[in-house]
Structure formats: C-alpha cells, structure tokens
Design an enzyme around this catalytic site. Structure first.
Site, PDB file in Angstrom:
ATOM      1  N   ASP A 166       0.992  -1.196  -0.020  1.00  0.00           N
ATOM      2  CA  ASP A 166      -0.264   0.042  -0.137  1.00  0.00           C
ATOM      3  C   ASP A 166       0.908   1.180   0.158  1.00  0.00           C
ATOM      4  O   ASP A 166       2.154   1.089   0.303  1.00  0.00           O
ATOM      5  CB  ASP A 166      -0.812   0.018   1.256  1.00  0.00           C
ATOM      6  CG  ASP A 166      -2.172   1.005   1.002  1.00  0.00           C
ATOM      7  OD1 ASP A 166      -1.900   1.794   0.011  1.00  0.00           O
ATOM      8  OD2 ASP A 166      -3.043   0.944   1.777  1.00  0.00           O
TER       9      ASP A 166
HETATM   10  C1  BGC Z   1      -4.896   3.241  -0.132  1.00  0.00           C
HETATM   11  C2  BGC Z   1      -5.080   2.388  -1.233  1.00  0.00           C
HETATM   12  C3  BGC Z   1      -4.783   3.050  -2.436  1.00  0.00           C
HETATM   13  C4  BGC Z   1      -3.401   3.824  -2.343  1.00  0.00           C
HETATM   14  C5  BGC Z   1      -2.925   4.436  -3.888  1.00  0.00           C
HETATM   15  C6  BGC Z   1      -3.792   4.127  -0.240  1.00  0.00           C
HETATM   16  O1  BGC Z   1      -3.653   5.189   0.743  1.00  0.00           O
HETATM   17  O2  BGC Z   1      -4.873   2.969   0.974  1.00  0.00           O
HETATM   18  O3  BGC Z   1      -6.389   1.773  -1.385  1.00  0.00           O
HETATM   19  O4  BGC Z   1      -4.711   2.347  -3.643  1.00  0.00           O
HETATM   20  O5  BGC Z   1      -3.353   4.790  -1.276  1.00  0.00           O
HETATM   21  O6  BGC Z   1      -3.715   5.677  -4.056  1.00  0.00           O
END
Ligand code: BGC
Length: 745
Positions: free
Chosen positions: A266
């Site tokens: 993530d």
């Molecule tokens: C989120 C993800 C997301 C990623 C990219 C993170 O903060 O938890 O779900 O895909 O950011 O935007």
C-alpha cells in the site's frame, strides 16, 4: 478431393514454417512465446541494478521498467470504482488533464448488494476496459476486507460482512478486469478492518478466525479468480507489517495458495528494508519521499527496496534469490498486461459503460421496508413529489479518499426523478439539513455551491411546508464520504445518521401523506426512526448514473433485487464489539503500536446476531421485491454423504406476485453438534434467479465437505466432523423458509 487435401496440407505447413521463421528476435519480445520463457529470457539479460530498479516506484503511480531492453514501466491506478484522474509525477494533486474524466461505477458495497455474479463480471469487464484505454497495467482494486465493524471508514469500498459472499463476488470482477490485459490488485491484504490508526495498529486474532473469516475472499480472488496482483495493507498482523508479513505473504499467499503474481505495498506501507526484501514484497509504492524538488537526487532511490537493497546485495547481505523471484513476478505481470500477446485498446466513457453503471447501481438498491406497498411510486398526472435531504443533490463521486474520481458526469437523485416524471409530475427539492458543503477532493471539484445560511429550524420548517401537499415525500440522506462519514483514514464515531437528520425525518413523518426514506451510505446506519417511514430504501454511492438508478427502482422501472451485504443492527452496542481492546484497540504505555484484539473470533455480523439471539433492525441478506416468492419442496439428493463426496440441495421458487422479479435464494449450513463452538449458521451458497410473474424454477446447490468444515487449530487444517448437518434455505439470514438435513459419514 485427395489433391485438394494435399495442397491444403502443404499450404498449412508452409504457413506454419513462415510464421515460425517470421520471428527471430529475443524470446522475451516474442508475444507468442509462453510467459515463463519470456520471463527467464528477460531476467537473464538484466543487470542487478536493473532488477532492483523494478522493485520500487518511480513516481506516485508508476514503477520502473527496463528502458534499455524496451520493457515498459508499470502504470498503477486506483481503483476500485473507476480510473483515477492523472496526478502530478510526485504529488497527489491533479495533473490537470482534460481527457481523464471516467465512468464512475458504483461503490463495491453496492456491487456486493446485487448478490449477482453476472453483475460482478460486467463491472470487472467495464472497469478493465476503462483502465486499458487509459494505459494502466495494474488496477488497485477490488477491496474485499470484511465489514467487522459498522464504523470502519472504508466499508463502502469493500464487499460486506460475509467471507462467502465477498469470495463469490470478487472472482468475476477479477476475471473481467484481467480479460482486458489489466491486473486486478486485490486489497488490502489482510485483517485491515479499521481506519483508526491504520498504519499503527496490530490485528490480534487466532488462526481459526483468520482462516474462516478474513482470508477466504482473498483466497478465492487468488485461487479461483487468478488475480495477478495483491496489495499488502498498512496495519500489522502478528506484530509484523503486512506489506512484508512473512506468514501472510510467504507462507499463506505464495506458499499455500501458490500465488504467482506481484505483491504491491500500500502507498507508504513498506516500513522495513530487510523484511521487505526477505518477506515477499515485490513492488514498493508510495513510501514518503520529499519529492523531486526537495531531495538532493532522485529520492525514489531512498526507498527501502532501492539503494538500501543494492547496498545489501553488493555487501553480500542478500543473495539474488529473492530479487530474481520479485523480478520474475513483475515481468510476469508485464507480459500479461502491457506486453501481452493480443493487445486490445479498451474503451472509455462510452454508452455501454454508463448503462453498466446504471444497471449495477439499480440491481444493488435494497428495499428494506415497504408498508402498504408504498413503493413503487404511483404518482397521478399533475402530482407532486417532494425530495428532502442533501444527498438528493450532492454529488457523491468526489470524496472518500483514494477512490475519489473525476467523472464525466453524475446524475443525482433529484435529476433522476425529474427526468423520470417529466411531463407527469412536479419533483421539487428542499434541503432539510446542511451536512457537508465541501465539493472538492484532491483538487477534483464538482463545481456545486452547497452553501446555505439557514438554521436547522428554518430548514426543517421549509421542508415541512413543502411536504404538506405532496403525494410523496422522499427523504434522501445518509452519509457522504466526508471525514468520519464513509471515508478513508477516518472511521465513524457512531452508527447514527449525522447532521441531525433524524429530526428532519421525524418532522416530515408528522405531515407527509407517504414518507419514503432513502439512506445512502456504504456502512450500516442505525434507524431508530424506522417505524415512522412507510418505506425505507438502502441506496449506495452509485457513481455516474446514481440518480437514474435510484429513480429506476423508486418508479418501478426496475423491480428491486438488492440484498443487504451486512446486518443493520438496532444499535452499535448490540454488535459483537463490546470492549475498547476489540475496537479501536489499546495502546499500553511504552508500546509502539495499538493492539486490536479480535476477541469476537468468528462471530462477525450475522454470525454474532443469529448465534446469540440478538434481534436486528434488518438482517444480512434482507431485501424486498415488488413481487413475492414462495419456497417449496426442499430436497436433498441423498440422506448421507462421504467426506470426499457431495449432496445436492434443491428448492422450488415461485414468483407469486404480479410482476416479474428476482429472488436471491440463500443457503446457510448449520452444524448443530460440533466439537468446537460454531456459528448457528453460515452462508454457503446463493443464487439470484429471475422469475416472470407466476413462474416457478428449481434452484440447486451442490454442497461438499468444504462447506461443512471449520478451521481446526489443533491440526492447522480444515475439518468436517461426521454427523448431522442442516441446509437452511431462505430469503435472508433472518428469514429461513425451509430446511433439509443430511448426514456426513
Ligand atoms: C490506499 C490504497 C490506494 C493507495 C493509492 C492508499 O492510501 O490505502 O487503497 O490504492 O493509497 O492511492
């Protein structure tokens, strides 16, 4: 005849030889060579620096390729409800493109509420086409974390409280996306069930709970769906960050399930170099850097898996074993996506996608209550409908966090109903309450002006005045994806409707001839006002076509067939989470992390309410139709089965109403006598069937031992115990219509 055959055969051999001799370049560039051969060939040509380069981001949403070899960089995109607008190279802010307004599909909780695998395939195909058109290789979705608490800010991005439902619904989505040569990146793996302290909380649970509740949907996505990517979550499990969690990634995902794709962190979820390198992370994304402006050189080189990895390799701290494994996985994704054999170009913002968005949104709308057949609306010529509530006009695609989208257009409920009754009835709007007047997120702005200076009293008075002579009053409120109201990184504080919406509903109930309440939310909302409404509808964040889809159901153009993917309790306190240590968790003095104890074990959602006999406002699986359905003649194919066999459970369903419609037939299994404590019943099958008025069909479920098993912690394996099992068939977890028993030998 013989001559013709010989000539044809010769031509075939010639063509085959020509097509073989046509390509004499490197194997990895040969689109027709098997993926594994291409992977090995490319790997053998790469330097160590090039390999390490592939394991980290090079911008907010891309990771490196190998320019020297013509291997493209990998483009990632949110996900999961549409294709995110382009952002700056190293900023979250918009890049300001004018061609990146997408089709916003309904939130995943809305998809789950369709209980329709066909809809999930349609969703996956459509969003996959949009991703392909936008030249994205990895779609950051779908999300399938279990709704453990109604307060979780991201419930709207997930598929409800039941592992079987989420597992069945995720598979077609993944397949549909990947048909387009786009990798579905299933997220957030795993036990990531709250936003509160999401990067600092350690989920503590036993293996039975892990395997029975929190892993099955991920396993289905990987094993049945064949997902090419998975995203590690921010939180910790077993005291180790999930983006480099040995047990979750090496032992279970890549070991037990044989996952051959990439693990993506993530954004900012990678925290420790050595663990990331050794414990199965393949691509590190979003680690905080001070950007291209502030860093002395390319700050992406400072990522945990960039220069520190190279240094360790050069010093002999690491071997290339893990590195080659990571690069193989990344190459595999590239050869399955951007360098795939048969490129297609996708399509974007087209009538087919708008229609898909509308159909999915409508199929997920849940009719919770319909006293005296209040719905569908029956408005006389020249009649009047009064809509009250901010969500009747607020554009809800913008907001919520990383699933925020810039959409080509968004039809709100007011517009949807006005279009439906054009020339028939007047549809007017009163605000009723002021909720969130914000209209932008990450510089995507809806352009609405939602400011309003009136006091709550004045707003209610205006709504009541308008409601008095209306044929129907439809309150459209709920949550709205602003902070603490279905929003990434913040949880809700309670389950009640915010902004004193209850006062508005109660005031309207006093004067309205017929009051319909539409709650738009992505999480369960308590409804202490339920008795005051003639009809209640659970709507969702429906995306681009949201208002039209809601209008389709309210007007009866679409017969409602959505079912709740979670239980709606009377109040939060009725649920399984009773202590602070369960939620939000506790942080002892001196501790670095919050500890969140999943003390309720497998008793999540209806497993808790049903087993403990706690009544709920609306049960899991509930949803009414404008039709009625009769269940009869439940049968089991044989009285007993062996552990390696199966039985067939069937039931006849008849549409006893006067209009065509769909019933979601649900099969729950109960194991009345077991050596461990088991929930009183668990969903193990469902089928959405369409029946014309008066039509009857037989629905058959195959039940094998896996549907009877529990995870046995003593043997670390699944166990089905001999004895009697009950197959309970019904219309919701709270409405079992018939049952049959059989024995496991
Ligand atoms: C989120 C993800 C997301 C990623 C990219 C993170 O903060 O938890 O779900 O895909 O950011 O935007």
């Amino acid at each position: 005849m013989k001559k013709i055959t010989i000539i044809a055969a010769a031509a075939f051999i010639l063509a085959a030889c020509c097509s073989q001799s046509k390509y004499d370049g490197p194997v990895y560039l040969n689109p027709n060579a098997p993926v594994e051969e291409r992977v090995e060939d490319a790997l053998a040509r790469m330097t160590m620096e090039e390999k390490v380069g592939m394991t980290t981001a090079q911008s907010k949403f891309s990771s490196r390729g190998v320019p020297r070899l013509g291997i493209p960089e990998v483009w990632h995109t949110d996900g999961p409800h549409g294709i995110r607008p382009e952002v700056l190279w190293d900023e979250w802010d918009q890049a300001g493109w004018t061609n990146d307004s997408c089709t916003a599909f309904p939130a995943l909780v809305n998809l789950a509420a369709t209980w329709d695998k066909e809809m999930s395939l349609l969703y996956g195909r459509s969003i996959g086409e949009e991703a392909r058109y936008r030249k994205k290789d990895i779609l950051l979705g779908p999300g399938i974390n279990i709704c453990r608490t109604p307060l979780n800010g991201r419930n709207f991005e997930y598929m409800g409280e039941d592992p079987f439902l989420a597992g069945q619904m995720v598979v077609p989505y993944v397949k549909g996306v990947q048909e387009n040569g786009v990798a579905a990146c299933v997220k957030h793996y795993a036990v990531n069930n709250q936003e509160f302290q999401r990067t600092q909380s350690n989920s503590v649970l036993d293996d039975r709970t892990l395997y029975e509740i929190y892993l099955p949907a991920f396993k289905a996505a990987v094993v049945e769906g064949g997902a090419w990517a998975i995203m590690g979550s921010y939180n910790l499990y077993n005291g180790q960050f999930n983006c480099h969690n040995k047990k979750l990634l090496c032992d279970i995902l890549k070991g037990e399930w044989g996952f051959d794709g990439v693990v993506v962190s993530d954004w900012g979820g990678c925290r420790v170099s050595e663990e990331a390198i050794l414990n199965g992370l393949d691509i590190e994304m979003g680690t905080w850097t001070n950007g291209l402006r502030g860093a002395a050189s390319d700050s992406y080189r400072n990522y945990h898996m960039a220069d520190p990895y190279l240094k360790g390799l050069r010093e002999g701290k690491y071997t290339t074993k893990e590195l080659d494994d990571k690069v193989r996985r990344i190459l595999r994704v590239i050869f399955r996506t951007s360098m795939r054999p048969e490129p297609n170009y996708g399509r974007f913002v087209c009538p087919e996608h708008y229609q898909a968005a509308r159909d999915i949104a409508a199929a997920g709308v849940v009719l919770l209550k319909n006293e005296n057949n209040t719905l569908p609306l029956d408005v006389p010529q020249g009649g009047k409908i009064v809509l009250v509530g901010e969500n009747a006009v607020k554009k809800l695609v913008v907001g919520g966090g990383s699933s925020n989208l810039k959409t080509a257009y968004e039809v709100n409920p007011l517009e949807g109903l006005q279009a439906a009754y054009e020339g028939v009835a007047e549809v007017v709007w009163e605000r009723g309450y002021v909720g969130d007047v914000g209209t932008s997120y990450n510089l995507v702005d809806t352009g609405q002006d939602l400011s309003d200076d009136r006091s709550p009293k004045q707003l209610i008075a205006a709504a009541v005045a308008a409601a008095k002579d209306a044929d129907y009053v439809i309150f459209i409120g709920g949550l709205n994806k602003s902070k603490h109201q279905d929003n990434e990184s913040t949880d809700r504080f309670d389950t009640f409707l915010p902004y004193d919406q209850q006062d508005v509903i109660e005031a309207l109930a006093e004067v309205a001839e017929k009051l319909v309440v539409v709650n738009i939310s992505g999480s369960p909302v308590s409804m202490p006002w339920a008795d005051k409404a003639d009809a209640i509808v659970q709507g969702w964040y429906g995306g681009t076509e949201s208002g039209n889809a809601l209008a389709d159901v309210l007007t009866g153009k679409v017969n409602p067939s959505g079912r709740l993917p979670f239980s709606i309790p009377f109040k939060y306190e009725d649920g399984p989470i009773k202590t602070e240590r369960q939620y939000p968790g506790i942080k002892e003095e001196g501790d670095q992390f919050w500890q969140t104890y999943y003390d309720e074990g497998v008793y999540v959602g209806y497993r808790w309410y049903d087993s403990k006999g706690v009544p709920v406002q609306f049960p899991f699986g509930h949803g009414l139709s404008y039709s009625t359905f009769e269940y009869s003649d439940a049968k089991v194919s044989k009285a007993s089965m062996k552990a390696d066999g199966s039985v067939k459970v069937s039931v006849d369903i008849k549409n006893t109403g006067s209009c065509d419609g769909a019933e979601v037939v649900q099969l729950y299994i109960a194991d009345p006598v077991a050596s461990v404590d088991r929930p009183s019943k668990e969903l193990k099958g469902f089928e959405k069937i369409w029946l014309k008025a008066g039509e009857k069909k037989t629905v058959t479920f195959e039940v094998a031992a896996d549907a009877l098993s529990f995870y046995d912690m003593e043997t670390s394996g699944w166990k089905a115990e001999a004895g009697e099992f009950q197959a309970l068939i019904g219309s919701s977890s709270g409405d079992i219509r018939t049952s049959v028993s059989f024995e496991l030998k």
